[in-house]
Design a protein around this motif. Structure first.
Motif, PDB file in Angstrom:
ATOM      1  N   ILE A 215     -67.117 -47.620 -28.685  1.00  0.00           N
ATOM      2  CA  ILE A 215     -67.997 -46.750 -27.916  1.00  0.00           C
ATOM      3  C   ILE A 215     -69.396 -46.888 -28.503  1.00  0.00           C
ATOM      4  O   ILE A 215     -69.609 -47.562 -29.512  1.00  0.00           O
ATOM      5  CB  ILE A 215     -67.521 -45.274 -27.975  1.00  0.00           C
ATOM      6  N   SER A 216     -70.367 -46.245 -27.860  1.00  0.00           N
ATOM      7  CA  SER A 216     -71.730 -46.297 -28.380  1.00  0.00           C
ATOM      8  C   SER A 216     -71.889 -45.296 -29.523  1.00  0.00           C
ATOM      9  O   SER A 216     -71.162 -44.298 -29.615  1.00  0.00           O
ATOM     10  CB  SER A 216     -72.737 -45.982 -27.266  1.00  0.00           C
ATOM     11  N   LEU A 217     -72.856 -45.567 -30.379  1.00  0.00           N
ATOM     12  CA  LEU A 217     -73.118 -44.658 -31.492  1.00  0.00           C
ATOM     13  C   LEU A 217     -73.555 -43.292 -30.982  1.00  0.00           C
ATOM     14  O   LEU A 217     -73.249 -42.272 -31.606  1.00  0.00           O
ATOM     15  CB  LEU A 217     -74.196 -45.258 -32.407  1.00  0.00           C
ATOM     16  N   SER A 218     -74.259 -43.254 -29.852  1.00  0.00           N
ATOM     17  CA  SER A 218     -74.684 -41.958 -29.304  1.00  0.00           C
ATOM     18  C   SER A 218     -73.482 -41.095 -28.959  1.00  0.00           C
ATOM     19  O   SER A 218     -73.500 -39.874 -29.146  1.00  0.00           O
ATOM     20  CB  SER A 218     -75.567 -42.167 -28.074  1.00  0.00           C
ATOM     21  N   GLU A 219     -72.401 -41.706 -28.453  1.00  0.00           N
ATOM     22  CA  GLU A 219     -71.183 -40.943 -28.169  1.00  0.00           C
ATOM     23  C   GLU A 219     -70.535 -40.434 -29.457  1.00  0.00           C
ATOM     24  O   GLU A 219     -70.078 -39.291 -29.529  1.00  0.00           O
ATOM     25  CB  GLU A 219     -70.191 -41.823 -27.407  1.00  0.00           C
ATOM     26  N   LEU A 249     -80.563 -47.368 -32.339  1.00  0.00           N
ATOM     27  CA  LEU A 249     -79.131 -47.558 -32.597  1.00  0.00           C
ATOM     28  C   LEU A 249     -78.250 -46.809 -31.608  1.00  0.00           C
ATOM     29  O   LEU A 249     -77.026 -46.779 -31.773  1.00  0.00           O
ATOM     30  CB  LEU A 249     -78.783 -47.108 -34.017  1.00  0.00           C
ATOM     31  N   ASP A 250     -78.838 -46.218 -30.572  1.00  0.00           N
ATOM     32  CA  ASP A 250     -78.044 -45.438 -29.624  1.00  0.00           C
ATOM     33  C   ASP A 250     -76.897 -46.244 -29.022  1.00  0.00           C
ATOM     34  O   ASP A 250     -75.799 -45.735 -28.835  1.00  0.00           O
ATOM     35  CB  ASP A 250     -78.929 -44.899 -28.496  1.00  0.00           C
ATOM     36  N   GLN A 251     -77.147 -47.508 -28.695  1.00  0.00           N
ATOM     37  CA  GLN A 251     -76.141 -48.331 -28.037  1.00  0.00           C
ATOM     38  C   GLN A 251     -75.360 -49.215 -29.020  1.00  0.00           C
ATOM     39  O   GLN A 251     -74.657 -50.128 -28.585  1.00  0.00           O
ATOM     40  CB  GLN A 251     -76.802 -49.213 -26.971  1.00  0.00           C
ATOM     41  N   GLN A 252     -75.493 -48.951 -30.316  1.00  0.00           N
ATOM     42  CA  GLN A 252     -74.711 -49.704 -31.302  1.00  0.00           C
ATOM     43  C   GLN A 252     -73.222 -49.456 -31.079  1.00  0.00           C
ATOM     44  O   GLN A 252     -72.778 -48.323 -30.926  1.00  0.00           O
ATOM     45  CB  GLN A 252     -75.110 -49.284 -32.724  1.00  0.00           C
ATOM     46  N   ALA A 253     -72.437 -50.528 -31.054  1.00  0.00           N
ATOM     47  CA  ALA A 253     -70.993 -50.402 -30.855  1.00  0.00           C
ATOM     48  C   ALA A 253     -70.320 -49.928 -32.133  1.00  0.00           C
ATOM     49  O   ALA A 253     -70.612 -50.427 -33.226  1.00  0.00           O
ATOM     50  CB  ALA A 253     -70.410 -51.741 -30.409  1.00  0.00           C
ATOM     51  N   ILE A 254     -69.408 -48.966 -31.984  1.00  0.00           N
ATOM     52  CA  ILE A 254     -68.700 -48.404 -33.133  1.00  0.00           C
ATOM     53  C   ILE A 254     -67.323 -47.942 -32.663  1.00  0.00           C
ATOM     54  O   ILE A 254     -67.178 -47.470 -31.525  1.00  0.00           O
ATOM     55  CB  ILE A 254     -69.499 -47.229 -33.747  1.00  0.00           C
ATOM     56  N   PRO A 255     -66.276 -48.097 -33.472  1.00  0.00           N
ATOM     57  CA  PRO A 255     -64.963 -47.578 -33.074  1.00  0.00           C
ATOM     58  C   PRO A 255     -65.009 -46.056 -32.951  1.00  0.00           C
ATOM     59  O   PRO A 255     -65.693 -45.386 -33.734  1.00  0.00           O
ATOM     60  CB  PRO A 255     -64.039 -48.013 -34.215  1.00  0.00           C
ATOM     61  N   PRO A 256     -64.309 -45.481 -31.982  1.00  0.00           N
ATOM     62  CA  PRO A 256     -64.311 -44.012 -31.855  1.00  0.00           C
ATOM     63  C   PRO A 256     -63.699 -43.349 -33.076  1.00  0.00           C
ATOM     64  O   PRO A 256     -62.797 -43.894 -33.720  1.00  0.00           O
ATOM     65  CB  PRO A 256     -63.462 -43.763 -30.590  1.00  0.00           C
ATOM     66  N   TYR A 340     -73.092 -37.591 -53.127  1.00  0.00           N
ATOM     67  CA  TYR A 340     -72.015 -38.515 -52.754  1.00  0.00           C
ATOM     68  C   TYR A 340     -72.381 -39.174 -51.423  1.00  0.00           C
ATOM     69  O   TYR A 340     -72.757 -38.492 -50.460  1.00  0.00           O
ATOM     70  CB  TYR A 340     -70.698 -37.751 -52.636  1.00  0.00           C
ATOM     71  N   THR A 341     -72.290 -40.493 -51.359  1.00  0.00           N
ATOM     72  CA  THR A 341     -72.716 -41.242 -50.182  1.00  0.00           C
ATOM     73  C   THR A 341     -71.618 -42.185 -49.732  1.00  0.00           C
ATOM     74  O   THR A 341     -71.028 -42.900 -50.545  1.00  0.00           O
ATOM     75  CB  THR A 341     -73.997 -42.058 -50.468  1.00  0.00           C
ATOM     76  N   VAL A 342     -71.344 -42.164 -48.449  1.00  0.00           N
ATOM     77  CA  VAL A 342     -70.477 -43.157 -47.831  1.00  0.00           C
ATOM     78  C   VAL A 342     -71.363 -44.012 -46.918  1.00  0.00           C
ATOM     79  O   VAL A 342     -72.046 -43.488 -46.038  1.00  0.00           O
ATOM     80  CB  VAL A 342     -69.338 -42.516 -47.022  1.00  0.00           C
ATOM     81  N   THR A 343     -71.364 -45.314 -47.152  1.00  0.00           N
ATOM     82  CA  THR A 343     -72.202 -46.239 -46.393  1.00  0.00           C
ATOM     83  C   THR A 343     -71.321 -47.119 -45.519  1.00  0.00           C
ATOM     84  O   THR A 343     -70.338 -47.688 -45.978  1.00  0.00           O
ATOM     85  CB  THR A 343     -73.032 -47.127 -47.339  1.00  0.00           C
ATOM     86  N   LEU A 344     -71.710 -47.208 -44.271  1.00  0.00           N
ATOM     87  CA  LEU A 344     -70.984 -48.007 -43.297  1.00  0.00           C
ATOM     88  C   LEU A 344     -71.917 -49.096 -42.772  1.00  0.00           C
ATOM     89  O   LEU A 344     -73.013 -48.803 -42.297  1.00  0.00           O
ATOM     90  CB  LEU A 344     -70.515 -47.115 -42.148  1.00  0.00           C
ATOM     91  N   ARG A 345     -71.493 -50.369 -42.911  1.00  0.00           N
ATOM     92  CA  ARG A 345     -72.275 -51.488 -42.386  1.00  0.00           C
ATOM     93  C   ARG A 345     -71.522 -52.139 -41.237  1.00  0.00           C
ATOM     94  O   ARG A 345     -70.381 -52.556 -41.392  1.00  0.00           O
ATOM     95  CB  ARG A 345     -72.543 -52.527 -43.476  1.00  0.00           C
ATOM     96  N   LEU A 346     -72.194 -52.208 -40.088  1.00  0.00           N
ATOM     97  CA  LEU A 346     -71.591 -52.796 -38.901  1.00  0.00           C
ATOM     98  C   LEU A 346     -72.434 -53.972 -38.425  1.00  0.00           C
ATOM     99  O   LEU A 346     -73.667 -53.926 -38.527  1.00  0.00           O
ATOM    100  CB  LEU A 346     -71.503 -51.763 -37.774  1.00  0.00           C
ATOM    101  N   PRO A 347     -71.801 -55.020 -37.899  1.00  0.00           N
ATOM    102  CA  PRO A 347     -72.598 -56.087 -37.281  1.00  0.00           C
ATOM    103  C   PRO A 347     -73.331 -55.545 -36.067  1.00  0.00           C
ATOM    104  O   PRO A 347     -72.789 -54.718 -35.320  1.00  0.00           O
ATOM    105  CB  PRO A 347     -71.550 -57.138 -36.897  1.00  0.00           C
ATOM    106  N   ARG A 348     -74.549 -55.970 -35.886  1.00  0.00           N
ATOM    107  CA  ARG A 348     -75.376 -55.483 -34.767  1.00  0.00           C
ATOM    108  C   ARG A 348     -74.735 -55.929 -33.456  1.00  0.00           C
ATOM    109  O   ARG A 348     -74.682 -57.112 -33.144  1.00  0.00           O
ATOM    110  CB  ARG A 348     -76.783 -56.050 -34.910  1.00  0.00           C
ATOM    111  N   GLN A 349     -74.241 -54.973 -32.716  1.00  0.00           N
ATOM    112  CA  GLN A 349     -73.551 -55.260 -31.458  1.00  0.00           C
ATOM    113  C   GLN A 349     -73.756 -54.079 -30.524  1.00  0.00           C
ATOM    114  O   GLN A 349     -73.555 -52.932 -30.900  1.00  0.00           O
ATOM    115  CB  GLN A 349     -72.058 -55.505 -31.714  1.00  0.00           C
ATOM    116  N   ARG A 350     -74.146 -54.364 -29.301  1.00  0.00           N
ATOM    117  CA  ARG A 350     -74.417 -53.312 -28.338  1.00  0.00           C
ATOM    118  C   ARG A 350     -73.269 -53.198 -27.341  1.00  0.00           C
ATOM    119  O   ARG A 350     -72.601 -54.169 -27.024  1.00  0.00           O
ATOM    120  CB  ARG A 350     -75.716 -53.596 -27.567  1.00  0.00           C
ATOM    121  N   VAL A 351     -73.076 -51.969 -26.855  1.00  0.00           N
ATOM    122  CA  VAL A 351     -72.176 -51.773 -25.726  1.00  0.00           C
ATOM    123  C   VAL A 351     -73.033 -51.745 -24.474  1.00  0.00           C
ATOM    124  O   VAL A 351     -74.219 -51.387 -24.528  1.00  0.00           O
ATOM    125  CB  VAL A 351     -71.379 -50.460 -25.864  1.00  0.00           C
TER     126      VAL A 351
END
Length: 360
Positions: A215-219, A249-256, A340-351
């Motif tokens: 889904i999109s990061l905005s969702e 980053l609104d349309q960045q693809a990310i797993p729900p 405490y920090t959790v960092t998530l790196r995703l390949p740039r991919q749009r939905v």
């Protein structure tokens, strides 16, 4: 499921997407085709040579012939891919083989007329050998493509089953904590508990989309906002949220349900144990070919960040990221100066823009 959701869900039955022959319109596929054919030419030139390691004259002529036939065959098959995908495997393979043989035959006639104006029996025999070699190589390549496609489909099915299992393990934990939040409000603030139930229904309406791999990061941020509204009712002034997410980053693809469990862990293992609460910071930015998402929370004096539930959620998210993106996706933890920090790196991919729903 709404009509818009049906349109948003990628069609798995599209014959073009499921066609076993790779898309020869793409640069990468053409490059691999040329490299493979050139390696085959090199092998033949080495075997043809008698006194030296390689017959360079033979290598040059055969390389020119093979590259031209490979490129022209790919140029013919490329626009026909949609038609070929609607045929059976046997018919598509037969048509592709006939295209390659016709192409090889035409170039063989042209090359033979250039080198030997009167070919005779030997010339026709040479053309026949080229056609036989082209037939064998084409059938071997088609067989390889078919087996590769079958393996990819099996891998895709296994990944879908794995994602479904991982998704199913998230929802009970998510529901349990959300219902605890509502239960804590029923006796003391029933009006807010009623509002929280409505917020929870909206949250689950958006989150229970198991058919969506991405889904999109905005969702996803919308899920986080709905969840934080519930926790804000329970924690009050003890919870402060600092949003620092870049709009691009609104349309960045990310797993729900990727960020939401991280936010939930930050609340339960960071903000809640602190007597005075703290600030939850959610940051997102782009750097190069990757999108970075950070969730920061104060680290309590007692080390609860290593709670089993926290480790399970992080392991779950990491497994889903690996299944979808491979090694390019990274999830790591760090702590510095009681943060405490959790960092998530995703390949740039749009939905696709029509696929996502922008949160208010």
């Amino acid at each position: 499921m709404s009509q818009r959701q049906r349109r948003a869900t990628p069609r798995r039955d599209d014959p073009v997407n499921d066609f076993f022959v790779p898309d020869l319109c793409r640069v990468r596929a053409v490059f691999l085709l040329l490299v493979s054919s050139e390696l085959m030419v090199l092998l033949l030139a080495v075997m043809h040579s008698e006194n030296t390691w390689i017959d360079w004259n033979y290598f040059g002529l055969l390389s020119l012939f093979v590259q031209w036939t490979a490129l022209t065959s790919a140029a013919i098959i490329c626009p026909l891919r949609g038609l070929l995908a609607r045929l059976s495997v046997a018919r598509a393979s037969t048509l592709i083989t006939l295209i390659v043989l016709a192409d090889v035959f035409i170039f063989s006639l042209f090359a033979d007329n250039m080198l030997h104006p009167e070919p005779g029996v030997n010339g026709w025999m040479a053309i026949g050998k080229k056609l036989l070699a082209a037939l064998i190589i084409t059938l071997m390549a088609l067989r390889y493509f078919y087996l590769q496609a079958q393996w990819q489909q099996q891998k895709q099915a296994e990944m879908q089953a794995r994602l479904a299992a991982l998704q199913a393990r998230i929802h009970p934990h998510f529901l349990f904590n959300s219902m605890n939040t509502i239960a804590s409000l029923i006796s003391s603030r029933p009006d807010l508990a009623e509002d929280a139930v409505l917020d929870l229904s909206e949250l689950f309406r958006a989150s229970l989309k198991a058919q969506d791999r991405l889904i999109s990061l905005s969702e996803e941020l919308g899920l986080c906002r709905n969840y934080l509204m519930l926790e804000g009712l329970r924690l009050g002034d003890r919870l402060t949220v600092d949003w620092q997410v870049a709009p691009e980053l609104d349309q960045q693809a990310i797993p729900p349900l990727t960020l939401q469990p991280l936010v939930e862990n930050a609340i339960y293992h960071g903000i809640q144990p602190c007597p005075d609460g703290g600030t939850l910071r959610i940051e997102g930015y782009q750097r190069g070919e990757f999108a970075y998402l950070l969730v920061q929370n104060p680290r309590p004096q007692t080390d609860q960040s290593r709670h089993d539930g926290n480790r399970m959620a992080l392991a779950n998210i990491q497994a889903r990221l690996q299944a979808l993106f491979g090694e390019t996706a990274v999830l790591k933890q760090s702590h510095q100066h009681d943060i405490y920090t959790v960092t998530l790196r995703l390949p740039r991919q749009r939905v696709p823009s029509h696929r996502s729903t922008r949160t208010p």
